[in-house]
Motif scaffolding. Structure first.
Motif, PDB file in Angstrom:
ATOM      1  N   ASP A 108       4.605   2.449  -3.599  1.00 13.20           N
ATOM      2  CA  ASP A 108       3.940   3.402  -4.482  1.00 13.20           C
ATOM      3  C   ASP A 108       4.326   3.025  -5.903  1.00 13.20           C
ATOM      4  OD1 ASP A 108       3.017   5.507  -6.002  1.00 13.20           O
ATOM      5  OD2 ASP A 108       3.898   7.077  -4.762  1.00 13.20           O
ATOM      6  N   VAL A 109       3.365   2.492  -6.665  1.00 11.05           N
ATOM      7  CA  VAL A 109       3.697   1.980  -7.992  1.00 11.05           C
ATOM      8  C   VAL A 109       4.093   3.075  -8.969  1.00 11.05           C
ATOM      9  CG1 VAL A 109       2.245  -0.055  -7.706  1.00 11.05           C
ATOM     10  CG2 VAL A 109       1.299   2.000  -8.823  1.00 11.05           C
ATOM     11  N   THR A 110       3.816   4.345  -8.629  1.00 11.69           N
ATOM     12  CA  THR A 110       4.207   5.445  -9.512  1.00 11.69           C
ATOM     13  C   THR A 110       5.637   5.895  -9.279  1.00 11.69           C
ATOM     14  OG1 THR A 110       3.472   7.247  -8.043  1.00 11.69           O
ATOM     15  CG2 THR A 110       1.825   6.259  -9.501  1.00 11.69           C
ATOM     16  N   ASP A 111       6.297   5.304  -8.306  1.00 11.25           N
ATOM     17  CA  ASP A 111       7.658   5.697  -7.925  1.00 11.25           C
ATOM     18  C   ASP A 111       8.577   4.493  -8.121  1.00 11.25           C
ATOM     19  OD1 ASP A 111      10.033   6.374  -6.654  1.00 11.25           O
ATOM     20  OD2 ASP A 111       9.056   7.297  -4.925  1.00 11.25           O
ATOM     21  N   ALA A 112       9.423   4.565  -9.153  1.00 14.10           N
ATOM     22  CA  ALA A 112      10.310   3.440  -9.459  1.00 14.10           C
ATOM     23  C   ALA A 112      11.212   3.108  -8.277  1.00 14.10           C
ATOM     24  CB  ALA A 112      11.150   3.761 -10.693  1.00 14.10           C
ATOM     25  N   MET A 113      11.662   4.128  -7.548  1.00 16.41           N
ATOM     26  CA  MET A 113      12.535   3.885  -6.395  1.00 16.41           C
ATOM     27  C   MET A 113      11.774   3.157  -5.279  1.00 16.41           C
ATOM     28  SD  MET A 113      14.797   7.388  -6.207  1.00 16.41           S
ATOM     29  CE  MET A 113      15.702   6.770  -4.782  1.00 16.41           C
ATOM     30  N   SER A 114      10.489   3.472  -5.116  1.00 13.89           N
ATOM     31  CA  SER A 114       9.683   2.785  -4.106  1.00 13.89           C
ATOM     32  C   SER A 114       9.529   1.318  -4.451  1.00 13.89           C
ATOM     33  CB  SER A 114       8.304   3.451  -4.007  1.00 13.89           C
ATOM     34  OG  SER A 114       7.458   2.743  -3.123  1.00 13.89           O
ATOM     35  N   VAL A 115       9.300   1.020  -5.732  1.00 15.73           N
ATOM     36  CA  VAL A 115       9.164  -0.378  -6.163  1.00 15.73           C
ATOM     37  C   VAL A 115      10.479  -1.121  -5.948  1.00 15.73           C
ATOM     38  CG1 VAL A 115       8.725  -1.887  -8.127  1.00 15.73           C
ATOM     39  CG2 VAL A 115       7.366   0.198  -7.826  1.00 15.73           C
ATOM     40  N   THR A 116      11.573  -0.513  -6.344  1.00 23.00           N
ATOM     41  CA  THR A 116      12.885  -1.144  -6.180  1.00 23.00           C
ATOM     42  C   THR A 116      13.213  -1.371  -4.714  1.00 23.00           C
ATOM     43  OG1 THR A 116      13.701  -0.146  -8.224  1.00 23.00           O
ATOM     44  CG2 THR A 116      15.349  -0.889  -6.640  1.00 23.00           C
ATOM     45  N   ALA A 117      12.915  -0.370  -3.874  1.00 22.99           N
ATOM     46  CA  ALA A 117      13.207  -0.490  -2.441  1.00 22.99           C
ATOM     47  C   ALA A 117      12.404  -1.619  -1.810  1.00 22.99           C
ATOM     48  CB  ALA A 117      12.912   0.829  -1.735  1.00 22.99           C
ATOM     49  N   CYS A 118      11.142  -1.747  -2.202  1.00 23.42           N
ATOM     50  CA  CYS A 118      10.309  -2.846  -1.685  1.00 23.42           C
ATOM     51  C   CYS A 118      10.900  -4.187  -2.101  1.00 23.42           C
ATOM     52  CB  CYS A 118       8.886  -2.691  -2.191  1.00 23.42           C
ATOM     53  SG  CYS A 118       7.777  -4.029  -1.715  1.00 23.42           S
ATOM     54  N   ALA A 145       0.842  -1.193   0.000  1.00 26.34           N
ATOM     55  CA  ALA A 145       0.000   0.000   0.000  1.00 26.34           C
ATOM     56  C   ALA A 145       0.873   1.238   0.000  1.00 26.34           C
ATOM     57  CB  ALA A 145      -0.925   0.004   1.220  1.00 26.34           C
ATOM     58  N   ARG A 146       0.386   2.313  -0.611  1.00 28.14           N
ATOM     59  CA  ARG A 146       1.126   3.581  -0.588  1.00 28.14           C
ATOM     60  C   ARG A 146       1.263   4.104   0.833  1.00 28.14           C
ATOM     61  NH1 ARG A 146      -1.449   8.039  -4.048  1.00 28.14           N
ATOM     62  NH2 ARG A 146      -3.342   7.103  -3.189  1.00 28.14           N
ATOM     63  N   ASP A 147       0.205   3.946   1.625  1.00 27.54           N
ATOM     64  CA  ASP A 147       0.181   4.426   3.004  1.00 27.54           C
ATOM     65  C   ASP A 147       0.341   3.226   3.933  1.00 27.54           C
ATOM     66  OD1 ASP A 147      -0.516   5.285   5.578  1.00 27.54           O
ATOM     67  OD2 ASP A 147      -1.971   6.741   4.829  1.00 27.54           O
ATOM     68  N   PRO A 148       1.508   3.061   4.544  1.00 25.35           N
ATOM     69  CA  PRO A 148       1.717   1.870   5.377  1.00 25.35           C
ATOM     70  C   PRO A 148       0.785   1.796   6.577  1.00 25.35           C
ATOM     71  CG  PRO A 148       3.552   3.409   5.583  1.00 25.35           C
ATOM     72  CD  PRO A 148       2.718   3.904   4.457  1.00 25.35           C
ATOM     73  N   ALA A 149       0.346   2.942   7.095  1.00 29.44           N
ATOM     74  CA  ALA A 149      -0.587   2.926   8.227  1.00 29.44           C
ATOM     75  C   ALA A 149      -1.916   2.310   7.804  1.00 29.44           C
ATOM     76  CB  ALA A 149      -0.802   4.336   8.759  1.00 29.44           C
ATOM     77  N   ARG A 150      -2.397   2.691   6.626  1.00 24.25           N
ATOM     78  CA  ARG A 150      -3.633   2.092   6.121  1.00 24.25           C
ATOM     79  C   ARG A 150      -3.411   0.614   5.794  1.00 24.25           C
ATOM     80  NH1 ARG A 150      -6.345   6.663   2.096  1.00 24.25           N
ATOM     81  NH2 ARG A 150      -6.691   8.245   3.725  1.00 24.25           N
ATOM     82  N   GLY A 151      -2.221   0.305   5.334  1.00 22.78           N
ATOM     83  CA  GLY A 151      -1.905  -1.089   5.079  1.00 22.78           C
ATOM     84  C   GLY A 151      -1.952  -1.918   6.348  1.00 22.78           C
ATOM     85  N   ARG A 152      -1.406  -1.395   7.433  1.00 28.18           N
ATOM     86  CA  ARG A 152      -1.429  -2.127   8.697  1.00 28.18           C
ATOM     87  C   ARG A 152      -2.850  -2.286   9.219  1.00 28.18           C
ATOM     88  NH1 ARG A 152       3.410   0.890   9.316  1.00 28.18           N
ATOM     89  NH2 ARG A 152       2.324   2.597  10.365  1.00 28.18           N
ATOM     90  N   ASP A 153      -3.667  -1.240   9.065  1.00 31.94           N
ATOM     91  CA  ASP A 153      -5.071  -1.340   9.486  1.00 31.94           C
ATOM     92  C   ASP A 153      -5.783  -2.442   8.698  1.00 31.94           C
ATOM     93  OD1 ASP A 153      -4.771   0.714  11.297  1.00 31.94           O
ATOM     94  OD2 ASP A 153      -5.635   2.259   9.981  1.00 31.94           O
ATOM     95  N   ALA A 154      -5.526  -2.478   7.396  1.00 36.03           N
ATOM     96  CA  ALA A 154      -6.152  -3.499   6.561  1.00 36.03           C
ATOM     97  C   ALA A 154      -5.664  -4.891   6.938  1.00 36.03           C
ATOM     98  CB  ALA A 154      -5.856  -3.214   5.094  1.00 36.03           C
ATOM     99  N   ALA A 155      -4.380  -5.015   7.194  1.00 34.25           N
ATOM    100  CA  ALA A 155      -3.815  -6.317   7.541  1.00 34.25           C
ATOM    101  C   ALA A 155      -4.436  -6.870   8.816  1.00 34.25           C
ATOM    102  CB  ALA A 155      -2.305  -6.204   7.690  1.00 34.25           C
ATOM    103  N   ARG A 156      -4.749  -5.997   9.750  1.00 39.90           N
ATOM    104  CA  ARG A 156      -5.359  -6.455  11.001  1.00 39.90           C
ATOM    105  C   ARG A 156      -6.723  -7.096  10.746  1.00 39.90           C
ATOM    106  NH1 ARG A 156      -2.307  -2.201  13.480  1.00 39.90           N
ATOM    107  NH2 ARG A 156      -3.792  -0.585  12.836  1.00 39.90           N
ATOM    108  N   THR A 157      -7.435  -6.643   9.722  1.00 39.79           N
ATOM    109  CA  THR A 157      -8.738  -7.240   9.428  1.00 39.79           C
ATOM    110  C   THR A 157      -8.603  -8.656   8.895  1.00 39.79           C
ATOM    111  OG1 THR A 157      -8.930  -6.509   7.104  1.00 39.79           O
ATOM    112  CG2 THR A 157      -9.595  -4.942   8.825  1.00 39.79           C
ATOM    113  N   LEU A 158      -7.435  -9.002   8.380  1.00 43.36           N
ATOM    114  CA  LEU A 158      -7.212 -10.353   7.869  1.00 43.36           C
ATOM    115  C   LEU A 158      -6.888 -11.334   8.988  1.00 43.36           C
ATOM    116  CD1 LEU A 158      -5.152  -9.577   4.633  1.00 43.36           C
ATOM    117  CD2 LEU A 158      -7.626  -9.843   4.906  1.00 43.36           C
ATOM    118  N   GLY A 159      -6.349 -10.816  10.090  1.00 41.38           N
ATOM    119  CA  GLY A 159      -6.121 -11.647  11.261  1.00 41.38           C
ATOM    120  C   GLY A 159      -5.213 -12.828  11.025  1.00 41.38           C
TER     121      GLY A 159
END
Length: 231
Positions: A61-71, A37-51
């Motif tokens: 952030d798929v619009t940022d090549a450096m973000s994709v590479t870093a991940c 997710a672009r926003d890791p806080a929202r990602g963590r909230d979503a992950a908690r719903t999966l339990g």
């Protein structure tokens, strides 16, 4: 042991809607899931719903090549190999052609096309080396050249381009790496709106099905409701 217990899936735009439901289904199927997710806080909230302890949240952030590479580098450093890539992140500009400005079109292409290009470049080489992979590009019937590309303009053009990318990537990888596009339909998400006729569960069904294809499954196709449709 279920074969899927040794697999890891990465889902982009996975903190809500079709992406989150797809992540849920893949966890149930026995995969480890990287919820991107672009926003890791929202990602963590979503992950908690999966339990599930099998869900890892990554900022991407798929619009940022450096973000994709870093991940990709963080996952590689932790010994995580991505076997399944679901390119779900997308935007839906609704402008007609004569009200469409260049920035809006470029933004749609950056997210809906180039985002998938960047993630495929990051993760498909590893799939090819290991001899296993599944790539699912979440597209739309509005990007079908035989359908309704003219409307909405930027969205249709970007999804038609994503369909073309699907064919390009499927031809570039070994047969053991299945690369397909999917039209989930008009789905009741933040993007689709409350009036959409298709539930999130229905919309995610074919996405998850393609992510879990057997070795005999198709590649280089475009699917809706688990059936091949025209480009």
């Amino acid at each position: 042991m279920n074969r899927e217990q040794d697999r890891t899936a990465l889902v982009t735009g996975a903190n809500r809607g079709i992406g989150l439901e797809t992540a849920r289904r893949l966890v149930v199927a026995g995969l480890d899931v990287v919820l991107a997710a672009r926003d890791p806080a929202r990602g963590r909230d979503a992950a908690r719903t999966l339990g599930s302890p099998r869900v890892r949240v990554e900022e991407l952030d798929v619009t940022d090549a450096m973000s994709v590479t870093a991940c990709a580098e963080r996952l590689a450093d932790d010994g995580v190999a991505v076997d399944v890539l679901v390119n779900n992140a997308g935007i839906y500009p609704t402008d007609g052609f004569f009200s469409l400005d260049e920035d809006t079109l470029l933004r749609a292409l950056d997210v809906n096309l180039m985002g998938a290009f960047r993630t495929c470049r990051a993760f498909c080489p590893g799939m090819a080396r290991r001899g296993y992979g599944r790539v699912v590009n979440v597209s739309s019937g509005l990007g079908a050249l035989t359908g309704n590309v003219p409307s909405p303009a930027a969205y249709g053009v970007s999804k038609a381009a994503l369909n073309a990318l699907t064919l390009v990537v499927s031809a570039a990888v070994p047969q053991a790496v299945k690369v397909n596009a999917v039209c989930p339909g008009w789905v009741r998400t933040d993007m689709g709106g409350r009036g959409a006729p298709t539930s999130v569960e229905q919309g995610a069904d074919t996405v998850a099905w393609l992510a879990l294809l057997p070795d005999s499954g198709p590649t280089g196709g475009f699917f809706r409701d688990r059936k091949r449709i025209d480009w």
